[in-house]
Design a protein around this motif. Structure first.
Motif, PDB file in Angstrom:
ATOM      1  N   ARG B  79       0.826  -1.202   0.000  1.00 28.15           N
ATOM      2  CA  ARG B  79       0.000   0.000   0.000  1.00 28.15           C
ATOM      3  C   ARG B  79       0.864   1.259   0.000  1.00 28.15           C
ATOM      4  O   ARG B  79       0.571   2.244  -0.657  1.00 28.15           O
ATOM      5  CB  ARG B  79      -0.894  -0.007   1.252  1.00 28.15           C
ATOM      6  N   ARG B  84       3.924   3.343  -6.479  1.00 30.31           N
ATOM      7  CA  ARG B  84       2.927   4.315  -6.935  1.00 30.31           C
ATOM      8  C   ARG B  84       3.551   5.676  -7.184  1.00 30.31           C
ATOM      9  O   ARG B  84       2.870   6.628  -7.520  1.00 30.31           O
ATOM     10  CB  ARG B  84       1.806   4.458  -5.904  1.00 30.31           C
ATOM     11  N   VAL B  86       4.526   7.843  -5.142  1.00 24.24           N
ATOM     12  CA  VAL B  86       4.305   8.891  -4.151  1.00 24.24           C
ATOM     13  C   VAL B  86       5.589   9.019  -3.325  1.00 24.24           C
ATOM     14  O   VAL B  86       6.415   8.107  -3.311  1.00 24.24           O
ATOM     15  CB  VAL B  86       3.101   8.594  -3.226  1.00 24.24           C
ATOM     16  N   PRO B  87       5.774  10.121  -2.640  1.00 30.49           N
ATOM     17  CA  PRO B  87       6.994  10.267  -1.838  1.00 30.49           C
ATOM     18  C   PRO B  87       7.088   9.182  -0.767  1.00 30.49           C
ATOM     19  O   PRO B  87       6.071   8.747  -0.236  1.00 30.49           O
ATOM     20  CB  PRO B  87       6.831  11.650  -1.190  1.00 30.49           C
ATOM     21  N   LEU B 136      -2.357  16.364   7.513  1.00 32.10           N
ATOM     22  CA  LEU B 136      -1.357  15.298   7.497  1.00 32.10           C
ATOM     23  C   LEU B 136      -0.712  15.240   6.118  1.00 32.10           C
ATOM     24  O   LEU B 136      -1.343  15.516   5.105  1.00 32.10           O
ATOM     25  CB  LEU B 136      -2.013  13.962   7.842  1.00 32.10           C
ATOM     26  N   SER B 137       0.561  14.855   6.073  1.00 31.99           N
ATOM     27  CA  SER B 137       1.291  14.911   4.809  1.00 31.99           C
ATOM     28  C   SER B 137       2.349  13.817   4.761  1.00 31.99           C
ATOM     29  O   SER B 137       2.578  13.102   5.738  1.00 31.99           O
ATOM     30  CB  SER B 137       1.950  16.285   4.646  1.00 31.99           C
ATOM     31  N   PHE B 138       2.975  13.686   3.602  1.00 29.82           N
ATOM     32  CA  PHE B 138       4.057  12.710   3.461  1.00 29.82           C
ATOM     33  C   PHE B 138       5.297  13.138   4.234  1.00 29.82           C
ATOM     34  O   PHE B 138       5.979  12.315   4.825  1.00 29.82           O
ATOM     35  CB  PHE B 138       4.443  12.557   1.986  1.00 29.82           C
ATOM     36  N   MET B 139       5.611  14.418   4.161  1.00 27.36           N
ATOM     37  CA  MET B 139       6.868  14.881   4.749  1.00 27.36           C
ATOM     38  C   MET B 139       6.702  15.374   6.181  1.00 27.36           C
ATOM     39  O   MET B 139       7.683  15.543   6.888  1.00 27.36           O
ATOM     40  CB  MET B 139       7.483  16.006   3.900  1.00 27.36           C
ATOM     41  N   HIS B 159       0.867  11.265   7.571  1.00 29.03           N
ATOM     42  CA  HIS B 159      -0.344  10.482   7.341  1.00 29.03           C
ATOM     43  C   HIS B 159      -0.001   9.007   7.150  1.00 29.03           C
ATOM     44  O   HIS B 159       1.161   8.615   7.082  1.00 29.03           O
ATOM     45  CB  HIS B 159      -1.185  11.065   6.217  1.00 29.03           C
ATOM     46  N   ARG B 160      -1.029   8.186   7.055  1.00 29.21           N
ATOM     47  CA  ARG B 160      -0.811   6.746   7.104  1.00 29.21           C
ATOM     48  C   ARG B 160      -0.261   6.188   5.800  1.00 29.21           C
ATOM     49  O   ARG B 160      -0.038   4.985   5.689  1.00 29.21           O
ATOM     50  CB  ARG B 160      -2.128   6.043   7.459  1.00 29.21           C
ATOM     51  N   ASP B 161      -0.060   7.024   4.820  1.00 28.91           N
ATOM     52  CA  ASP B 161       0.413   6.529   3.536  1.00 28.91           C
ATOM     53  C   ASP B 161       1.930   6.403   3.492  1.00 28.91           C
ATOM     54  O   ASP B 161       2.520   6.317   2.424  1.00 28.91           O
ATOM     55  CB  ASP B 161      -0.063   7.454   2.411  1.00 28.91           C
TER      56      ASP B 161
END
Lengths: 266, 232
Positions: B79, B84, B86-87, B136-139, B159-161
């Motif tokens: 996931r 994908r 994404v960072p 919430l963000s990646f960094m 965030h949870r990603d």
């Protein structure tokens, strides 16, 4: 009917704080003379946001900027049309026709690929400049891109083509001159759709105007796509009030609704 | 306004500033070390371990999340992964085996990672924002401060990603990260001791250590995860 995958751009809402560039001055404040000093320090170019070893003689352009207005069409600064070679004019017209017909053609940024140069110069997002003794770095909100300008350096003899190119820079008086080569041929000059070839050579001339804004004049020299070199212009406003938001183009397909129709926030 | 008038207007400020010069000279001795420049991890690890070389102290929920992430990776459909494009996000990007460029100024430190051109913006000498005031963000949202020769960075808002490492060490959105960066003796290496506090998944705060080698003269290359689309 052909359709372009529309990748929505997620600009995560974040927070914006006023930069505390005047904090030190406020601490010392209390005399009218310091009030004047505050006024002067508020001028664009922030000593707190560039490396401490950059000589004071180098104009300070460090800090946050954003293009004034947004014009997606990059044209010569006299308002004339770009001097396209015939193939480029055809490509440009075909793109305009497809867009008018409601089926726009592929644009690399729609696949989350870098805008490239010079398109990024006109992008309507904040850009932070950080000057160090041997580099001038541009940090972009859009697509979390960056450019490193190698100061007083030469391009390598061989370059692997890239979207953002290879850039070297030097100060000529009060003007930062940036020379960029080594581009792939797949990016567009602008959002409107002019193309370029891998032979493109871009020279930017950046200087502070009297009102504190930053003027970016850029010359596109590309015998593979234009009949002659031409120069365009943008003005960047000083934006110390702006902080970066996170901009992740690829994130778009992660907000699918769940079984209750609620957007999932991964 | 002509130059002379400007000078006159600034005269009081200039006089005042001149009187402060001795103070500035004194302050120069207290400047933090310069960690700006190009760095690259000394040795790449896919699975991050704690300072004792062990897996971190999972809670039951944390163990389940970790096992689930491992299983997803075995099935090649994780996931949270660069598949994908994404960072990889904070802190995982700090373990990436590609060069990073650090820009150091008095009020901000910026990390530029070659890996998927990820940018970390660290604002110095500011409080962390309240968690409910940010997205919430990646960094994540990061603030930093110098404690002597050590740069301390606190990060929240992930965030949870994202996961903590390539193997899939999990975290919740309550994760708090504290990093302590310092130059090792000789100045050719940079150390980052990273502490994770996330009570739902880890029974106690735990730390790991990553060391970077100085890479003077190395230029970051362009990393385009999605360039393959150009050939489609």
């Amino acid at each position: 009917m052909p359709s372009t995958p529309v990748l929505s751009v997620i600009v995560a809402a974040g927070f914006r704080w006023r930069l505390t560039s005047l904090a030190l001055s406020s601490f010392l404040l209390g005399t009218s003379s310091m009030a004047l000093a505050v006024q002067d320090e508020a001028q664009p170019g922030d000593p707190g946001l560039r490396h401490r070893d950059v000589p004071a003689s180098v104009p300070n352009i460090s800090g946050m900027w954003q293009v004034r207005g947004y014009d997606r069409y990059i044209k010569p600064e006299d308002g004339s049309l770009p001097p396209w070679l015939p193939w480029n004019k055809e490509a440009f017209d075909a793109r305009a026709a497809a867009e008018a017909a409601g089926s726009p053609l592929y644009d690399p940024t729609a696949a989350c690929l870098p805008s490239g140069v010079p398109r990024i110069i006109a992008a309507p997002y904040p850009v932070e400049i950080v000057q160090t003794p041997d580099k001038t770095v541009f940090l972009y909100e859009t697509q979390h891109l960056f450019r490193v300008i190698h100061m007083n350096a030469e391009h390598p003899a061989t370059l692997e083509p890239s979207y953002m190119g290879h850039a070297v820079g030097r100060w000529e008086g009060d003007t930062l001159v940036i020379d960029s080569v080594g581009f792939v041929d797949s990016t567009q000059i602008d959002e409107q759709g002019s193309k370029h070839s891998a032979r493109m050579h871009v020279v930017e001339r950046i200087r502070k105007l009297e009102n504190g804004s930053l003027e970016v004049r850029f010359t596109i020299d590309d015998p593979g796509a234009f009949s002659q070199a031409w120069t365009a212009r943008r003005v960047w406003e000083w934006r110390p009030d702006v902080r970066f938001f996170e901009y992740v183009c690829e994130e778009n397909n992660r907000n699918a609704p769940d079984e209750n129709g609620v957007l999932r926030n991964f | 306004m002509n130059y002379f008038a400007r000078l006159c207007r600034r005269a009081p400020a200039l006089l005042f500033a001149t009187s402060l010069l001795p103070l500035l000279t004194f302050a120069a001795d207290d400047l933090p070390p310069d960690i700006g420049g190009t760095w690259q991890v000394s040795s790449y690890v896919k699975g991050v371990r704690d300072l004792q070389g062990q897996l971190p102290p999972f809670t039951t929920a944390g163990r389940q999340a970790y096992d689930s992430n491992l299983a997803e990776r075995r099935e090649m459909k994780p996931r949270s992964d660069m598949t994908r494009c994404v960072p990889s996000g904070t802190p995982r990007v700090m373990f990436a085996p590609l060069p990073m460029l650090i820009l150091q100024t008095a009020r901000k430190i910026t990390f530029i990672q070659e890996y998927h051109h990820q940018l970390r913006h660290i604002y110095l000498d500011e409080p962390l924002p309240a968690i409910d005031a940010i997205e919430l963000s990646f960094m994540g949202e990061s603030v930093g401060r110098w404690e002597g020769d050590t740069l301390v960075i606190d990060t929240i808002g992930l965030h949870r990603d994202t996961v903590l490492d390539r193997e899939g060490l999990p975290h919740t959105t309550d994760l708090r990260i504290s990093e302590r960066l310092r130059l090792l003796p000789g100045g050719k290496q940079l150390e980052d001791v990273i502490t994770f506090t996330d009570p739902a998944y880890y029974s106690a705060p735990w730390s790991t250590r990553v060391v970077y080698d100085a890479k003077p003269g190395v230029e970051l290359k362009e990393y385009n995860c999605l360039a393959v689309y150009e050939d489609l």
